[in-house]
Design an enzyme around this catalytic site. Structure first.
Site, short mmCIF file in Angstrom:
data_model
loop_
_atom_site.label_atom_id
_atom_site.label_comp_id
_atom_site.label_asym_id
_atom_site.label_seq_id
_atom_site.Cartn_x
_atom_site.Cartn_y
_atom_site.Cartn_z
N GLY A 4 1.33 -1.47 0.51
CA GLY A 4 0.14 0.25 0.10
C GLY A 4 0.67 1.03 0.47
N ALA A 5 0.45 1.92 -0.53
CA ALA A 5 1.67 3.34 -0.89
C ALA A 5 2.57 4.36 0.45
CB ALA A 5 0.84 4.17 -2.05
N ARG A 34 10.27 -1.16 -5.25
CA ARG A 34 8.45 -1.31 -5.97
C ARG A 34 8.55 0.16 -6.49
NH1 ARG A 34 3.85 -3.34 -3.28
NH2 ARG A 34 3.58 -3.80 -5.35
N GLN A 69 -5.64 -8.60 -2.78
CA GLN A 69 -5.55 -8.00 -1.74
C GLN A 69 -6.81 -7.27 -1.31
OE1 GLN A 69 -3.75 -7.14 -4.61
NE2 GLN A 69 -1.96 -6.61 -4.14
N ASP A 81 -1.70 5.05 -6.72
CA ASP A 81 -0.20 4.31 -6.41
C ASP A 81 0.45 6.30 -6.80
OD1 ASP A 81 -1.31 2.09 -5.90
OD2 ASP A 81 0.84 1.77 -4.51
N LYS A 84 -4.16 -0.37 -8.09
CA LYS A 84 -3.38 -1.62 -8.71
C LYS A 84 -4.68 -2.14 -9.54
CE LYS A 84 -2.07 -4.17 -6.69
NZ LYS A 84 -0.93 -4.65 -6.65
O1 MRU Z 1 0.36 -3.71 -4.90
P1 MRU Z 1 -0.02 -3.50 -3.98
O2 MRU Z 1 -0.95 -4.28 -3.02
O3 MRU Z 1 1.17 -2.32 -2.82
O4 MRU Z 1 -1.09 -1.68 -4.19
C1 MRU Z 1 -1.62 -1.30 -3.55
C2 MRU Z 1 -2.12 -0.47 -4.43
O5 MRU Z 1 -2.75 -0.31 -4.93
C3 MRU Z 1 -3.81 0.80 -3.88
O6 MRU Z 1 -4.82 0.26 -3.37
C4 MRU Z 1 -2.64 1.25 -3.01
O7 MRU Z 1 -1.56 1.47 -2.89
C5 MRU Z 1 -3.66 3.20 -2.13
S1 MRU Z 1 -3.21 2.32 -0.82
C6 MRU Z 1 -3.54 3.18 0.09
#
Ligand code: MRU
Length: 360
Positions: free
Chosen positions: A54-55, A94, A201, A242, A253
């Site tokens: 999550g970002a 990432r 997720q 993100d 995502k």
């Molecule tokens: O690959 P991830 O699980 O890190 O992807 C997360 C997402 O795409 C979330 O929607 C995004 O980071 C927003 S979190 C507040």
């Protein structure tokens, strides 16, 4: 607002000789186990393999990673060398979520503006800065919830994708903070959580935290969203982000873009919830957002089960970009950007993110 999680998603425990403690999200929903990272390599692995994800949470992790990297330095010169190495190393972990670089830049600026401090004081200052990044993210997410909660009317059905909840941030989340704030006001509504192939997720994390908080949640396979919209079962879509370019184009995502197209076709409002630390003003639009490509095995052998014939190729981009014109509004800690365009983004960015003095 109730705290939906009984454990902190990620935190620093102890003094300068302490550790980073986090929920290992790969084990959810079966097990809520805390793990500790005492060196930058272990932390890198935890980010890379989505133990923390999550970002905003990745940003917090990167800030703590800098502290792990610099704490053994015996001279100020060595501290800055280790800081540069950590910046390069963690920065490659990432590529899509800009919060990672945002936090690394903030740590680097904090170090540079205090480089005259005695070595041990400088280290302590950097630990305090990383803790401030965590605490500010919690306050920011809470503010996003307050800003967005009115969008969820009594009896509404909200569709969300991936996990933009407390697990993806220091606390509360972004898209889910909006839901928690509406729930806290006694509003009744239903959430559909798209399962979010390939790493689930939505099914594993969003459903887990919403159910724990007492929010009515139903998991659907990603492929079911169109039918639900056609059946009139979705009133609005709210997702996280993100990275958001200067014109409002938004990376999130994989699967988010498809949902936005479907929402447009069914005249359903599509909102993004994100802190200002997720905006990347250096990018004029979404075409330059780097899209992380992950291992084919996440698709072909998800959770240990072979689901694709041996030798068949799998393509696994982890994110996609939703063009600004498909987004009804972006909910930030400083208010709603609507319509979503370069002028609206510029206006909000001028105000700037939440600072430590605003912490609640
Ligand atoms: O690959 P991830 O699980 O890190 O992807 C997360 C997402 O795409 C979330 O929607 C995004 O980071 C927003 S979190 C507040």
């Amino acid at each position: 607002m109730p705290k939906p999680l009984s454990h902190k998603t990620i935190e620093w425990v102890g003094g300068l000789d302490g550790q980073v403690r986090m929920i290992d999200q790969t084990l959810l929903p079966g097990e809520c186990r805390m793990i500790s990272c005492g060196d930058v390599e272990t932390l890198w692995e935890a980010i890379r393999n989505l133990r923390v994800r999550g970002a905003p949470a990745i940003g917090v992790a990167a800030a703590f990673g800098v502290v792990l990297a610099i704490r053994q330095a015996t001279t100020t010169r060595m501290l800055f060398e280790k800081l540069t190495q950590a910046y390069e190393y963690l920065g490659k972990c990432r590529p899509t979520a800009v919060n990672l670089y945002w936090a690394l830049n903030r740590m680097r600026q904090a170090a540079e503006s205090h480089r005259d401090l005695p070595l041990e004081q400088l280290k302590a200052f950097l630990l305090a800065e990383a803790n401030a990044i965590r605490d500010e993210d919690a306050a920011t997410c809470r503010a996003i919830g307050e800003m967005g909660q009115a969008l969820i009317a009594e009896g509404a059905a909200v569709l969300t994708h991936c996990n933009a909840g407390g697990l993806a941030t220091a606390e509360y989340g972004t898209a889910l903070a909006v839901m928690y704030a509406a729930h806290e006001r006694g509003r009744r509504f239903r959430v559909y959580a798209g399962e979010t192939r390939p790493l689930l997720q939505g099914a594993r994390l969003t459903a887990w935290e919403l159910a724990n908080a007492g929010v009515d949640v139903t998991v659907i396979c990603d492929s079911m969203a169109g039918l639900l919209m056609r059946q009139g079962k979705v009133d609005l879509v709210v997702t996280g982000a993100d990275r958001i370019a200067r014109n409002g184009d938004t990376a999130n995502k994989i699967g988010t873009y498809g949902l936005a197209v479907l929402a447009k076709a069914h005249r359903i409002p599509f909102y993004v919830a994100a802190p200002l630390s997720t905006f990347d003003p250096a990018l004029p639009d979404g075409t330059a957002i780097p899209i992380e490509e992950r291992a084919a095995e996440e698709v072909s052998k998800g959770f240990g089960r072979v689901s694709v014939p041996e030798g068949v190729a799998c393509y696994n981009p982890a994110f996609d970009v939703t063009p600004a014109e498909l987004i009804s509004g972006i909910i930030t800690e400083r208010g709603l950007i609507r319509p979503v365009n370069a002028a609206g983004v510029e206006e909000i960015l001028k105000i700037g993110p939440c600072k430590a003095k605003e912490r609640r």
